[in-house]
Design a protein around this motif. Structure first.
Motif, PDB file in Angstrom:
ATOM      1  N   SER A  25      -7.539   0.235  -1.449  1.00  0.00           N
ATOM      2  CA  SER A  25      -7.281   0.653  -2.822  1.00  0.00           C
ATOM      3  C   SER A  25      -5.941   1.376  -2.903  1.00  0.00           C
ATOM      4  CB  SER A  25      -8.404   1.577  -3.304  1.00  0.00           C
ATOM      5  OG  SER A  25      -8.429   2.780  -2.567  1.00  0.00           O
ATOM      6  N   ARG A  26      -5.175   1.064  -3.942  1.00  0.00           N
ATOM      7  CA  ARG A  26      -3.919   1.750  -4.219  1.00  0.00           C
ATOM      8  C   ARG A  26      -2.832   1.455  -3.195  1.00  0.00           C
ATOM      9  NH1 ARG A  26      -5.233   7.851  -4.813  1.00  0.00           N
ATOM     10  NH2 ARG A  26      -3.028   7.871  -5.338  1.00  0.00           N
ATOM     11  N   TYR A  27      -3.005   0.465  -2.340  1.00  0.00           N
ATOM     12  CA  TYR A  27      -1.944   0.140  -1.375  1.00  0.00           C
ATOM     13  C   TYR A  27      -0.658  -0.211  -2.117  1.00  0.00           C
ATOM     14  CZ  TYR A  27       0.563  -2.150   2.445  1.00  0.00           C
ATOM     15  OH  TYR A  27       1.504  -2.513   3.392  1.00  0.00           O
ATOM     16  N   VAL A  28      -0.822  -0.866  -3.267  1.00  0.00           N
ATOM     17  CA  VAL A  28       0.349  -1.313  -4.021  1.00  0.00           C
ATOM     18  C   VAL A  28       1.220  -0.129  -4.455  1.00  0.00           C
ATOM     19  CG1 VAL A  28      -0.796  -1.274  -6.273  1.00  0.00           C
ATOM     20  CG2 VAL A  28       1.074  -2.889  -5.858  1.00  0.00           C
ATOM     21  N   ASP A  29       0.661   1.070  -4.477  1.00  0.00           N
ATOM     22  CA  ASP A  29       1.454   2.246  -4.853  1.00  0.00           C
ATOM     23  C   ASP A  29       2.517   2.565  -3.808  1.00  0.00           C
ATOM     24  OD1 ASP A  29      -1.377   4.062  -6.300  1.00  0.00           O
ATOM     25  OD2 ASP A  29      -0.093   2.455  -7.084  1.00  0.00           O
ATOM     26  N   GLY A  30       2.322   2.049  -2.584  1.00  0.00           N
ATOM     27  CA  GLY A  30       3.348   2.203  -1.562  1.00  0.00           C
ATOM     28  C   GLY A  30       3.365   3.549  -0.859  1.00  0.00           C
ATOM     29  N   HIS A  31       2.271   4.287  -0.909  1.00  0.00           N
ATOM     30  CA  HIS A  31       2.277   5.622  -0.306  1.00  0.00           C
ATOM     31  C   HIS A  31       1.753   5.624   1.130  1.00  0.00           C
ATOM     32  CE1 HIS A  31       3.394   7.113  -4.126  1.00  0.00           C
ATOM     33  NE2 HIS A  31       2.219   6.952  -4.703  1.00  0.00           N
ATOM     34  N   TYR A  32       1.249   4.481   1.614  1.00  0.00           N
ATOM     35  CA  TYR A  32       0.599   4.452   2.917  1.00  0.00           C
ATOM     36  C   TYR A  32       1.128   3.315   3.783  1.00  0.00           C
ATOM     37  CZ  TYR A  32      -2.825   7.334   0.491  1.00  0.00           C
ATOM     38  OH  TYR A  32      -3.432   8.327  -0.230  1.00  0.00           O
ATOM     39  N   TYR A  33       1.060   3.547   5.079  1.00  0.00           N
ATOM     40  CA  TYR A  33       1.114   2.464   6.036  1.00  0.00           C
ATOM     41  C   TYR A  33      -0.338   2.066   6.304  1.00  0.00           C
ATOM     42  CZ  TYR A  33       5.663   4.615   7.027  1.00  0.00           C
ATOM     43  OH  TYR A  33       6.916   5.165   6.924  1.00  0.00           O
ATOM     44  N   ARG A  66      -0.287 -12.473  20.298  1.00  0.00           N
ATOM     45  CA  ARG A  66      -1.458 -13.139  19.720  1.00  0.00           C
ATOM     46  C   ARG A  66      -1.844 -12.606  18.349  1.00  0.00           C
ATOM     47  NH1 ARG A  66      -6.324 -12.752  21.978  1.00  0.00           N
ATOM     48  NH2 ARG A  66      -5.982 -10.827  23.157  1.00  0.00           N
ATOM     49  N   ALA A  67      -1.270 -11.503  17.950  1.00  0.00           N
ATOM     50  CA  ALA A  67      -1.667 -10.867  16.693  1.00  0.00           C
ATOM     51  C   ALA A  67      -0.564 -10.992  15.651  1.00  0.00           C
ATOM     52  CB  ALA A  67      -1.983  -9.392  16.929  1.00  0.00           C
ATOM     53  N   THR A  68      -0.973 -11.151  14.394  1.00  0.00           N
ATOM     54  CA  THR A  68      -0.041 -11.168  13.271  1.00  0.00           C
ATOM     55  C   THR A  68      -0.658 -10.370  12.134  1.00  0.00           C
ATOM     56  OG1 THR A  68       0.736 -13.381  13.876  1.00  0.00           O
ATOM     57  CG2 THR A  68       1.286 -12.582  11.671  1.00  0.00           C
ATOM     58  N   ILE A  69       0.090  -9.412  11.641  1.00  0.00           N
ATOM     59  CA  ILE A  69      -0.358  -8.627  10.494  1.00  0.00           C
ATOM     60  C   ILE A  69       0.464  -9.043   9.289  1.00  0.00           C
ATOM     61  CG2 ILE A  69       1.162  -6.666  11.026  1.00  0.00           C
ATOM     62  CD1 ILE A  69      -1.088  -4.817   9.997  1.00  0.00           C
ATOM     63  N   THR A  70      -0.213  -9.305   8.194  1.00  0.00           N
ATOM     64  CA  THR A  70       0.450  -9.715   6.958  1.00  0.00           C
ATOM     65  C   THR A  70      -0.181  -8.971   5.790  1.00  0.00           C
ATOM     66  OG1 THR A  70      -1.084 -11.579   6.718  1.00  0.00           O
ATOM     67  CG2 THR A  70       1.025 -12.036   7.806  1.00  0.00           C
ATOM     68  N   GLN A  71       0.431  -9.132   4.625  1.00  0.00           N
ATOM     69  CA  GLN A  71      -0.086  -8.412   3.473  1.00  0.00           C
ATOM     70  C   GLN A  71       0.027  -9.246   2.215  1.00  0.00           C
ATOM     71  OE1 GLN A  71       2.271  -4.827   3.245  1.00  0.00           O
ATOM     72  NE2 GLN A  71       4.188  -5.915   2.891  1.00  0.00           N
ATOM     73  N   ASP A  72      -0.873  -8.990   1.275  1.00  0.00           N
ATOM     74  CA  ASP A  72      -0.808  -9.537  -0.066  1.00  0.00           C
ATOM     75  C   ASP A  72      -0.808  -8.315  -0.982  1.00  0.00           C
ATOM     76  OD1 ASP A  72      -1.271 -10.568  -2.598  1.00  0.00           O
ATOM     77  OD2 ASP A  72      -2.598 -12.141  -1.860  1.00  0.00           O
ATOM     78  N   ILE A  73       0.382  -7.886  -1.344  1.00  0.00           N
ATOM     79  CA  ILE A  73       0.510  -6.607  -2.045  1.00  0.00           C
ATOM     80  C   ILE A  73      -0.214  -6.596  -3.382  1.00  0.00           C
ATOM     81  CG2 ILE A  73       2.163  -4.971  -3.036  1.00  0.00           C
ATOM     82  CD1 ILE A  73       4.105  -5.876  -0.783  1.00  0.00           C
ATOM     83  N   CYS A  95      -9.649  -0.932   9.898  1.00  0.00           N
ATOM     84  CA  CYS A  95      -8.429  -0.759   9.121  1.00  0.00           C
ATOM     85  C   CYS A  95      -8.268   0.730   8.842  1.00  0.00           C
ATOM     86  CB  CYS A  95      -8.562  -1.548   7.822  1.00  0.00           C
ATOM     87  SG  CYS A  95      -7.168  -1.420   6.706  1.00  0.00           S
ATOM     88  N   ALA A  96      -7.039   1.205   8.884  1.00  0.00           N
ATOM     89  CA  ALA A  96      -6.793   2.619   8.649  1.00  0.00           C
ATOM     90  C   ALA A  96      -5.492   2.801   7.879  1.00  0.00           C
ATOM     91  CB  ALA A  96      -6.722   3.374   9.978  1.00  0.00           C
ATOM     92  N   ALA A  97      -5.391   3.927   7.196  1.00  0.00           N
ATOM     93  CA  ALA A  97      -4.202   4.224   6.389  1.00  0.00           C
ATOM     94  C   ALA A  97      -3.584   5.531   6.822  1.00  0.00           C
ATOM     95  CB  ALA A  97      -4.578   4.285   4.912  1.00  0.00           C
ATOM     96  N   ARG A  98      -2.254   5.532   6.825  1.00  0.00           N
ATOM     97  CA  ARG A  98      -1.502   6.746   7.173  1.00  0.00           C
ATOM     98  C   ARG A  98      -0.493   7.020   6.064  1.00  0.00           C
ATOM     99  NH1 ARG A  98       2.049   6.960  12.642  1.00  0.00           N
ATOM    100  NH2 ARG A  98       3.998   7.172  11.511  1.00  0.00           N
ATOM    101  N   PRO A  99      -0.530   8.205   5.493  1.00  0.00           N
ATOM    102  CA  PRO A  99       0.460   8.524   4.460  1.00  0.00           C
ATOM    103  C   PRO A  99       1.877   8.430   5.010  1.00  0.00           C
ATOM    104  CG  PRO A  99      -1.314  10.139   4.468  1.00  0.00           C
ATOM    105  CD  PRO A  99      -1.477   9.301   5.700  1.00  0.00           C
ATOM    106  N   LYS A 100       2.776   7.921   4.214  1.00  0.00           N
ATOM    107  CA  LYS A 100       4.178   7.840   4.627  1.00  0.00           C
ATOM    108  C   LYS A 100       4.765   9.205   4.908  1.00  0.00           C
ATOM    109  CE  LYS A 100       5.646   3.497   2.530  1.00  0.00           C
ATOM    110  NZ  LYS A 100       6.545   2.889   1.528  1.00  0.00           N
ATOM    111  N   THR A 101       4.221  10.222   4.282  1.00  0.00           N
ATOM    112  CA  THR A 101       4.729  11.582   4.502  1.00  0.00           C
ATOM    113  C   THR A 101       4.491  12.058   5.930  1.00  0.00           C
ATOM    114  OG1 THR A 101       2.643  12.443   3.632  1.00  0.00           O
ATOM    115  CG2 THR A 101       4.493  12.256   2.086  1.00  0.00           C
ATOM    116  N   TYR A 102       3.671  11.355   6.692  1.00  0.00           N
ATOM    117  CA  TYR A 102       3.411  11.733   8.089  1.00  0.00           C
ATOM    118  C   TYR A 102       4.540  11.287   9.017  1.00  0.00           C
ATOM    119  CZ  TYR A 102      -1.460  13.061   7.132  1.00  0.00           C
ATOM    120  OH  TYR A 102      -2.595  13.676   6.679  1.00  0.00           O
TER     121      TYR A 102
END
Length: 126
Positions: A25-33, A66-73, A95-102
Motif C-alpha cells: 500500500s502507498r508504494y506509489v508515494d515513493g517513500h519506501y524501498y 537467478r533472481a529478478t526484482i521488478t515493479q508495477d508502480i 516482502c519488507a519496506a524500508r523508509p527512504k529516510t533510513y
C-alpha cells in the motif's frame, strides 16, 4: 504505515521458476524501498533483492544470477522472479519496506526494514 501482502508461493519442482508478488500500500508515494527476504526452515533470514521506485535494484550476491526484482508502480506491486529453483530455495519469502529516510538503498542494503508482510511459503521438491 505500508501494508504488505505477498502471494504466489506454493509447491514447485526443481529446475522450475517462481514469480512472487508483493502488494504494498502507498508504494506509489515513493517513500519506501521494498525488499524480498527469505527464511528457510531452521535457518536465518536472508535478503534476496531490493528495489527503489526509480528502478534501482540490488541483489544478494549468491542469488543475483537467478533472481529478478521488478515493479508495477501504478499497481503498487513488486515482483520477485527466480529461475532454476533448487530444494535449497525452500523457504518462506517475505516482502519488507524500508523508509527512504533510513538511508540510501545501497548502504546496508538488507538492514533496517521495519515493515513486513506475513510471508508466502515456497516448497521446491526434487
Amino acid at each position: 504505515l505500508p501494508r504488505l501482502v505477498e502471494s504466489g508461493g506454493g509447491c514447485m519442482q526443481a529446475g522450475g521458476s517462481l514469480k512472487l508478488a508483493c502488494q504494498a500500500s502507498r508504494y506509489v508515494d515513493g517513500h519506501y524501498y521494498l525488499g524480498w527476504f527469505r527464511q528457510a526452515p531452521g535457518g536465518a533470514r536472508e535478503g534476496v533483492a531490493a528495489i527503489a521506485i526509480d528502478g534501482v535494484t540490488t541483489y544478494a550476491d549468491s542469488l543475483k544470477h537467478r533472481a529478478t526484482i521488478t515493479q508495477d508502480i501504478p499497481e503498487n506491486t513488486v515482483y520477485l522472479q527466480m529461475t532454476d529453483l533448487q530444494p535449497e530455495d525452500t523457504a518462506t519469502y517475505f516482502c519488507a519496506a524500508r523508509p527512504k529516510t533510513y538511508g540510501a538503498l545501497w548502504v546496508r542494503t538488507f538492514d533496517d526494514f521495519p515493515y513486513w508482510g506475513q510471508g508466502t511459503k515456497v516448497t521446491v521438491s526434487s
